[in-house]
Design a protein around this motif. Structure first.
Motif, PDB file in Angstrom:
ATOM      1  N   LEU A 126      57.955 -12.918  62.356  1.00  0.00           N
ATOM      2  CA  LEU A 126      56.510 -13.109  62.536  1.00  0.00           C
ATOM      3  C   LEU A 126      56.173 -13.315  64.012  1.00  0.00           C
ATOM      4  CD1 LEU A 126      55.732 -15.416  59.487  1.00  0.00           C
ATOM      5  CD2 LEU A 126      54.724 -13.168  59.903  1.00  0.00           C
ATOM      6  N   ASN A 127      56.949 -14.131  64.689  1.00  0.00           N
ATOM      7  CA  ASN A 127      56.706 -14.395  66.113  1.00  0.00           C
ATOM      8  C   ASN A 127      56.890 -13.145  66.955  1.00  0.00           C
ATOM      9  OD1 ASN A 127      56.058 -17.105  65.741  1.00  0.00           O
ATOM     10  ND2 ASN A 127      58.181 -17.766  65.960  1.00  0.00           N
TER      11      ASN A 127
ATOM     12  N   LEU B 235      51.771  -6.517  66.891  1.00  0.00           N
ATOM     13  CA  LEU B 235      51.692  -5.983  65.529  1.00  0.00           C
ATOM     14  C   LEU B 235      51.151  -7.051  64.593  1.00  0.00           C
ATOM     15  CD1 LEU B 235      55.160  -4.200  65.126  1.00  0.00           C
ATOM     16  CD2 LEU B 235      52.914  -3.087  65.200  1.00  0.00           C
ATOM     17  N   GLU B 236      50.250  -6.645  63.711  1.00  0.00           N
ATOM     18  CA  GLU B 236      49.825  -7.518  62.629  1.00  0.00           C
ATOM     19  C   GLU B 236      50.940  -7.542  61.586  1.00  0.00           C
ATOM     20  OE1 GLU B 236      47.069  -9.374  62.272  1.00  0.00           O
ATOM     21  OE2 GLU B 236      46.374  -8.752  64.256  1.00  0.00           O
ATOM     22  N   THR B 237      50.967  -8.590  60.776  1.00  0.00           N
ATOM     23  CA  THR B 237      51.992  -8.686  59.740  1.00  0.00           C
ATOM     24  C   THR B 237      51.359  -8.984  58.388  1.00  0.00           C
ATOM     25  OG1 THR B 237      52.320 -11.029  60.218  1.00  0.00           O
ATOM     26  CG2 THR B 237      53.813  -9.472  61.300  1.00  0.00           C
ATOM     27  N   ILE B 238      51.995  -8.457  57.377  1.00  0.00           N
ATOM     28  CA  ILE B 238      51.677  -8.784  55.991  1.00  0.00           C
ATOM     29  C   ILE B 238      52.999  -9.246  55.388  1.00  0.00           C
ATOM     30  CG2 ILE B 238      50.909  -7.930  53.748  1.00  0.00           C
ATOM     31  CD1 ILE B 238      49.404  -5.703  55.331  1.00  0.00           C
ATOM     32  N   VAL B 239      53.033 -10.461  54.853  1.00  0.00           N
ATOM     33  CA  VAL B 239      54.260 -10.973  54.257  1.00  0.00           C
ATOM     34  C   VAL B 239      54.198 -10.745  52.752  1.00  0.00           C
ATOM     35  CG1 VAL B 239      55.745 -12.970  53.917  1.00  0.00           C
ATOM     36  CG2 VAL B 239      54.532 -12.686  56.092  1.00  0.00           C
ATOM     37  N   GLU B 240      55.144  -9.969  52.248  1.00  0.00           N
ATOM     38  CA  GLU B 240      55.230  -9.687  50.819  1.00  0.00           C
ATOM     39  C   GLU B 240      56.019 -10.794  50.134  1.00  0.00           C
ATOM     40  OE1 GLU B 240      57.520  -6.501  47.999  1.00  0.00           O
ATOM     41  OE2 GLU B 240      56.402  -5.661  49.690  1.00  0.00           O
TER      42      GLU B 240
ATOM     43  N   VAL C 131      55.843 -17.793  48.895  1.00  0.00           N
ATOM     44  CA  VAL C 131      54.479 -18.026  49.386  1.00  0.00           C
ATOM     45  C   VAL C 131      54.459 -19.278  50.251  1.00  0.00           C
ATOM     46  CG1 VAL C 131      52.110 -18.602  48.732  1.00  0.00           C
ATOM     47  CG2 VAL C 131      53.334 -16.793  47.510  1.00  0.00           C
ATOM     48  N   THR C 132      55.118 -20.330  49.802  1.00  0.00           N
ATOM     49  CA  THR C 132      55.182 -21.577  50.575  1.00  0.00           C
ATOM     50  C   THR C 132      55.856 -21.333  51.926  1.00  0.00           C
ATOM     51  OG1 THR C 132      55.224 -22.907  48.575  1.00  0.00           O
ATOM     52  CG2 THR C 132      56.041 -23.952  50.578  1.00  0.00           C
ATOM     53  N   ALA C 133      56.964 -20.600  51.928  1.00  0.00           N
ATOM     54  CA  ALA C 133      57.663 -20.297  53.182  1.00  0.00           C
ATOM     55  C   ALA C 133      56.772 -19.492  54.121  1.00  0.00           C
ATOM     56  CB  ALA C 133      58.961 -19.539  52.889  1.00  0.00           C
ATOM     57  N   ALA C 134      56.036 -18.524  53.576  1.00  0.00           N
ATOM     58  CA  ALA C 134      55.135 -17.710  54.402  1.00  0.00           C
ATOM     59  C   ALA C 134      54.035 -18.577  55.007  1.00  0.00           C
ATOM     60  CB  ALA C 134      54.542 -16.576  53.580  1.00  0.00           C
ATOM     61  N   LEU C 135      53.464 -19.470  54.202  1.00  0.00           N
ATOM     62  CA  LEU C 135      52.423 -20.365  54.702  1.00  0.00           C
ATOM     63  C   LEU C 135      52.987 -21.327  55.747  1.00  0.00           C
ATOM     64  CD1 LEU C 135      50.549 -21.135  51.370  1.00  0.00           C
ATOM     65  CD2 LEU C 135      49.710 -19.749  53.282  1.00  0.00           C
ATOM     66  N   ASP C 136      54.191 -21.840  55.499  1.00  0.00           N
ATOM     67  CA  ASP C 136      54.830 -22.735  56.465  1.00  0.00           C
ATOM     68  C   ASP C 136      55.125 -22.029  57.783  1.00  0.00           C
ATOM     69  OD1 ASP C 136      54.744 -24.796  54.620  1.00  0.00           O
ATOM     70  OD2 ASP C 136      56.875 -24.654  54.070  1.00  0.00           O
ATOM     71  N   SER C 137      55.329 -20.709  57.712  1.00  0.00           N
ATOM     72  CA  SER C 137      55.590 -19.910  58.919  1.00  0.00           C
ATOM     73  C   SER C 137      54.301 -19.447  59.581  1.00  0.00           C
ATOM     74  CB  SER C 137      56.441 -18.686  58.564  1.00  0.00           C
ATOM     75  OG  SER C 137      57.702 -19.082  58.113  1.00  0.00           O
ATOM     76  N   LEU C 138      53.168 -19.905  59.043  1.00  0.00           N
ATOM     77  CA  LEU C 138      51.838 -19.576  59.564  1.00  0.00           C
ATOM     78  C   LEU C 138      51.489 -18.095  59.425  1.00  0.00           C
ATOM     79  CD1 LEU C 138      51.844 -21.836  62.757  1.00  0.00           C
ATOM     80  CD2 LEU C 138      51.002 -22.378  60.461  1.00  0.00           C
ATOM     81  N   ALA C 139      51.994 -17.468  58.373  1.00  0.00           N
ATOM     82  CA  ALA C 139      51.639 -16.073  58.094  1.00  0.00           C
ATOM     83  C   ALA C 139      50.136 -15.977  57.865  1.00  0.00           C
ATOM     84  CB  ALA C 139      52.396 -15.564  56.881  1.00  0.00           C
ATOM     85  N   GLN C 140      49.510 -14.995  58.474  1.00  0.00           N
ATOM     86  CA  GLN C 140      48.074 -14.818  58.356  1.00  0.00           C
ATOM     87  C   GLN C 140      47.679 -13.967  57.146  1.00  0.00           C
ATOM     88  OE1 GLN C 140      45.742 -16.281  60.638  1.00  0.00           O
ATOM     89  NE2 GLN C 140      47.638 -17.401  60.946  1.00  0.00           N
ATOM     90  N   ASN C 141      48.577 -13.095  56.726  1.00  0.00           N
ATOM     91  CA  ASN C 141      48.295 -12.180  55.611  1.00  0.00           C
ATOM     92  C   ASN C 141      49.461 -12.226  54.627  1.00  0.00           C
ATOM     93  OD1 ASN C 141      45.857 -10.849  56.812  1.00  0.00           O
ATOM     94  ND2 ASN C 141      47.367 -10.335  58.373  1.00  0.00           N
ATOM     95  N   ILE C 142      49.151 -12.537  53.379  1.00  0.00           N
ATOM     96  CA  ILE C 142      50.185 -12.605  52.353  1.00  0.00           C
ATOM     97  C   ILE C 142      49.819 -11.655  51.224  1.00  0.00           C
ATOM     98  CG2 ILE C 142      51.296 -14.093  50.639  1.00  0.00           C
ATOM     99  CD1 ILE C 142      50.852 -16.426  52.581  1.00  0.00           C
ATOM    100  N   MET C 143      50.787 -10.866  50.805  1.00  0.00           N
ATOM    101  CA  MET C 143      50.607  -9.932  49.701  1.00  0.00           C
ATOM    102  C   MET C 143      51.574 -10.352  48.594  1.00  0.00           C
ATOM    103  SD  MET C 143      51.165  -5.779  49.681  1.00  0.00           S
ATOM    104  CE  MET C 143      52.849  -5.837  50.265  1.00  0.00           C
ATOM    105  N   VAL C 144      51.041 -10.672  47.432  1.00  0.00           N
ATOM    106  CA  VAL C 144      51.884 -11.084  46.318  1.00  0.00           C
ATOM    107  C   VAL C 144      52.166  -9.866  45.451  1.00  0.00           C
ATOM    108  CG1 VAL C 144      52.060 -12.561  44.283  1.00  0.00           C
ATOM    109  CG2 VAL C 144      50.967 -13.429  46.357  1.00  0.00           C
ATOM    110  N   SER C 145      53.445  -9.661  45.172  1.00  0.00           N
ATOM    111  CA  SER C 145      53.859  -8.532  44.347  1.00  0.00           C
ATOM    112  C   SER C 145      54.147  -9.007  42.928  1.00  0.00           C
ATOM    113  CB  SER C 145      55.114  -7.891  44.940  1.00  0.00           C
ATOM    114  OG  SER C 145      55.586  -6.866  44.091  1.00  0.00           O
ATOM    115  N   ASN C 146      53.708  -8.232  41.964  1.00  0.00           N
ATOM    116  CA  ASN C 146      53.999  -8.525  40.558  1.00  0.00           C
ATOM    117  C   ASN C 146      55.369  -8.018  40.139  1.00  0.00           C
ATOM    118  OD1 ASN C 146      51.509  -9.726  40.137  1.00  0.00           O
ATOM    119  ND2 ASN C 146      50.553  -7.850  39.440  1.00  0.00           N
ATOM    120  N   TYR C 147      56.057  -7.329  41.041  1.00  0.00           N
ATOM    121  CA  TYR C 147      57.338  -6.724  40.703  1.00  0.00           C
ATOM    122  C   TYR C 147      58.472  -7.614  41.185  1.00  0.00           C
ATOM    123  CZ  TYR C 147      61.037  -3.296  40.134  1.00  0.00           C
ATOM    124  OH  TYR C 147      62.175  -2.660  39.746  1.00  0.00           O
TER     125      TYR C 147
END
Length: 152
Positions: A101-102, A109-114, A121-137
């Motif tokens: 991310l850094n 580059l913008e990032t989307i964390v899948e 999701v918690t790890a992405a938020l803790d890493s200050l991810a700005q965009n999170i995409m949740v996958s159903n797969y």
């Protein structure tokens, strides 16, 4: 091609730029371009052509490189190809997610964390991810959880 449905081909396109241009013309704000040839049939040249096509018709639409990113060089390849952003898969990067991310931010580059689980999701938020995409797969169990995104 789709990893979730092996052997099935949903559509064949010889030109990623044509598809990207059509999507943006129809109102898409972002286009994801797969560059994983063995899994999806795409490559970095298709990312470049999609970027060029999208830039001709829109100053605002984003072109995002979709790959299984495991090495920092892949971020450089995305930037060199003109991509606006990349998808980082939390389950693949694990504790290295912060670093990716850094680095992506540093090079513009913008990032989307899948994410696939609450912990991701918690790890992405803790890493200050700005965009999170949740996958159903579920990539591990190779099955869909239709309500996963809603639950998370």
């Amino acid at each position: 091609r789709s990893l979730s449905r092996p052997g099935e081909t949903f559509a064949r396109y010889d030109d990623a730029s044509m598809v990207a241009e059509a999507m943006v013309s129809l109102g898409a704000d972002a286009v994801f371009v797969n560059v994983d040839y063995s899994s999806y049939g795409g490559d970095i040249s298709e990312l470049r052509s999609a970027v060029k096509a999208v830039r001709k018709i829109s100053d605002n639409a984003a072109v995002v490189m979709k790959d299984i990113i495991v090495d920092e060089i892949q971020l450089g390849l995305a930037k060199d190809a003109g991509a606006d952003g990349v998808i980082l898969i939390a389950s693949v990067l694990g504790p290295a997610l912060d670093n990716f991310l850094n680095l992506a931010t540093i090079i513009g580059l913008e990032t989307i964390v899948e994410c696939h689980t609450r912990n991701e999701v918690t790890a992405a938020l803790d890493s200050l991810a700005q965009n999170i995409m949740v996958s159903n797969y579920d990539r591990i169990a190779q099955c869909y959880h239709p309500e996963q995104a809603v639950k998370l």
